[in-house]
Design a protein around this motif. Sequence first.
Motif, short mmCIF file in Angstrom:
data_model
loop_
_atom_site.label_atom_id
_atom_site.label_comp_id
_atom_site.label_asym_id
_atom_site.label_seq_id
_atom_site.Cartn_x
_atom_site.Cartn_y
_atom_site.Cartn_z
N LEU A 51 1.08 -1.35 -0.53
CA LEU A 51 0.45 -0.17 -0.03
C LEU A 51 1.18 1.38 -0.09
N VAL A 52 1.59 0.99 0.68
CA VAL A 52 3.19 2.67 0.58
C VAL A 52 3.50 2.74 -0.41
N LEU A 53 3.73 1.83 -1.13
CA LEU A 53 4.92 1.77 -2.46
C LEU A 53 3.31 2.50 -3.46
N LEU A 54 2.16 1.93 -3.48
CA LEU A 54 0.80 2.03 -4.35
C LEU A 54 0.80 4.10 -4.23
N ALA A 55 1.01 3.93 -2.67
CA ALA A 55 0.47 5.66 -2.38
C ALA A 55 2.08 6.86 -3.02
N ALA A 56 2.91 5.85 -2.72
CA ALA A 56 4.15 7.18 -3.54
C ALA A 56 4.18 6.98 -5.24
N THR A 57 3.96 5.43 -5.33
CA THR A 57 4.32 5.38 -7.06
C THR A 57 2.59 5.91 -7.90
N ARG A 58 1.50 6.02 -6.68
CA ARG A 58 0.15 7.09 -7.66
C ARG A 58 0.10 6.22 -9.54
N ALA A 59 0.22 4.41 -9.22
CA ALA A 59 0.39 3.67 -10.33
C ALA A 59 -0.51 2.75 -9.82
N LEU A 60 -1.70 2.34 -11.26
CA LEU A 60 -2.52 1.05 -10.67
C LEU A 60 -2.08 0.76 -12.20
N PRO A 61 -2.81 -0.50 -11.74
CA PRO A 61 -2.31 -1.71 -13.59
C PRO A 61 -3.18 -1.62 -14.29
N ARG A 62 -3.25 -1.85 -15.56
CA ARG A 62 -4.63 -1.14 -16.95
C ARG A 62 -4.65 -2.52 -17.94
N GLY A 63 -5.80 -2.75 -17.61
CA GLY A 63 -6.04 -3.76 -18.70
C GLY A 63 -5.13 -4.82 -18.56
N ASP A 64 -5.16 -6.14 -19.21
CA ASP A 64 -4.75 -7.17 -18.46
C ASP A 64 -3.25 -7.44 -17.69
N TRP A 65 -3.34 -6.02 -16.98
CA TRP A 65 -2.02 -6.20 -15.73
C TRP A 65 -3.19 -6.61 -14.58
N TRP A 66 -4.70 -6.47 -14.08
CA TRP A 66 -4.49 -6.30 -13.46
C TRP A 66 -4.82 -7.71 -12.63
N TRP A 67 -5.04 -8.83 -13.65
CA TRP A 67 -5.04 -10.32 -13.51
C TRP A 67 -3.23 -10.48 -13.53
N LYS A 68 -3.06 -9.77 -14.24
CA LYS A 68 -1.42 -10.47 -14.22
C LYS A 68 -1.10 -10.38 -13.06
N SER A 69 -1.29 -9.08 -12.34
CA SER A 69 -0.39 -8.92 -11.36
C SER A 69 -1.31 -9.42 -9.71
N ALA A 70 -2.37 -9.72 -10.55
CA ALA A 70 -3.37 -10.53 -9.23
C ALA A 70 -2.35 -12.13 -9.69
N VAL A 71 -2.17 -12.96 -10.40
CA VAL A 71 -1.56 -14.11 -10.69
C VAL A 71 0.39 -13.92 -9.79
N LEU A 72 0.63 -13.16 -10.68
CA LEU A 72 1.72 -12.73 -10.06
C LEU A 72 2.37 -12.46 -8.26
N GLY A 73 1.07 -11.85 -7.81
CA GLY A 73 0.94 -11.36 -6.20
C GLY A 73 0.77 -12.43 -5.44
N THR A 74 -0.19 -13.45 -6.18
CA THR A 74 -0.57 -14.63 -5.74
C THR A 74 0.21 -15.85 -5.65
N LEU A 75 1.44 -16.32 -6.93
CA LEU A 75 2.23 -17.03 -6.81
C LEU A 75 3.81 -16.87 -5.62
#
Length: 321
Positions: A51-75
Amino acid sequence: MSRASATVLSTTALTALAPLAWGSTYAVTTQLLPPDRPLFAGLMRALPAGLVLLAATRALPRGDWWWKSAVLGTLNIGAFFPLLFLAAYRLPGGVASVVGSVGPLFVAGLAAALLSERPSARTLTAAVLGVIGVSLVVLRSGAGFDALGLLAGVAGSASMSAGTVLTKRWGRPQGVGPLAFTGWQLTAGGLLIAPVALLAEGLPPALDARAITGYAYLAVANTAAAYWLWFRGISRLPATSVSLLGFLSPIAAAAIGWTLLGQALTPVQLIGMGVAFAGTLLGQRGYRRRKASVPVPLPVEATMSHHTSFPATPRISSPTR
């Protein structure tokens, strides 16, 4: 030394800081954190940092990077942490470390299939040397074996290995920095761990100054910074070579146990540390790349594998990463 060689060497050295940091997890957990709350520890490592990194960078996933980030975060985080903790609680620490040390073999197989990185005989020899070295450092006579613990350990190692290879294959989106990319994975993994921790361990415990210090260290140095270096290394080095750096984690754990916790090191353990370190060095150049059918990804970043980093004790109270 050429400029390219110097760049590879510096990148390898920086990436190696990640497993070295993970090697400190056991000491911090046992000396500073509340006992018997491994999932809460995993949650506190991943979610606040993400959450700190998200707040600092102010960047969220877009497009298929939502599910890719979820997959990588899970693994890399969400599935890996609970499986690692389960293995650590059901197996002696040494057995859990050895089970986790097979990760480079998983990475070698997946990298050959998905990244066109064909492991050479040198790479496979390095992986075997690493497993032998870790075994000498952490195993003790009479170590017990539990079927569920072994299954969890192997599954956790496979999860992190798959996350490492997919991180290398997918790279990161154009224009997205490595810190933001790390934040996506830590947040996704932390959100997955949160309900599991609540169901399995109940409400969070009361925290004193020691616990807050410990959790802060784990979140900042042991997770946010270490995973950033790890993912950065994956983007610039062969995936198998990066995974072999994970052998440094149990070496660091044993060294910290000796210097800070007063744990004795036997001659066999010292030999094992040397063998594991030799495997790590040997594996940094032991691969061949087939025809470049997969483009080299942009720099990315986050564990060893882990990386099960436990000192040589018959049983531990908390796992590491």
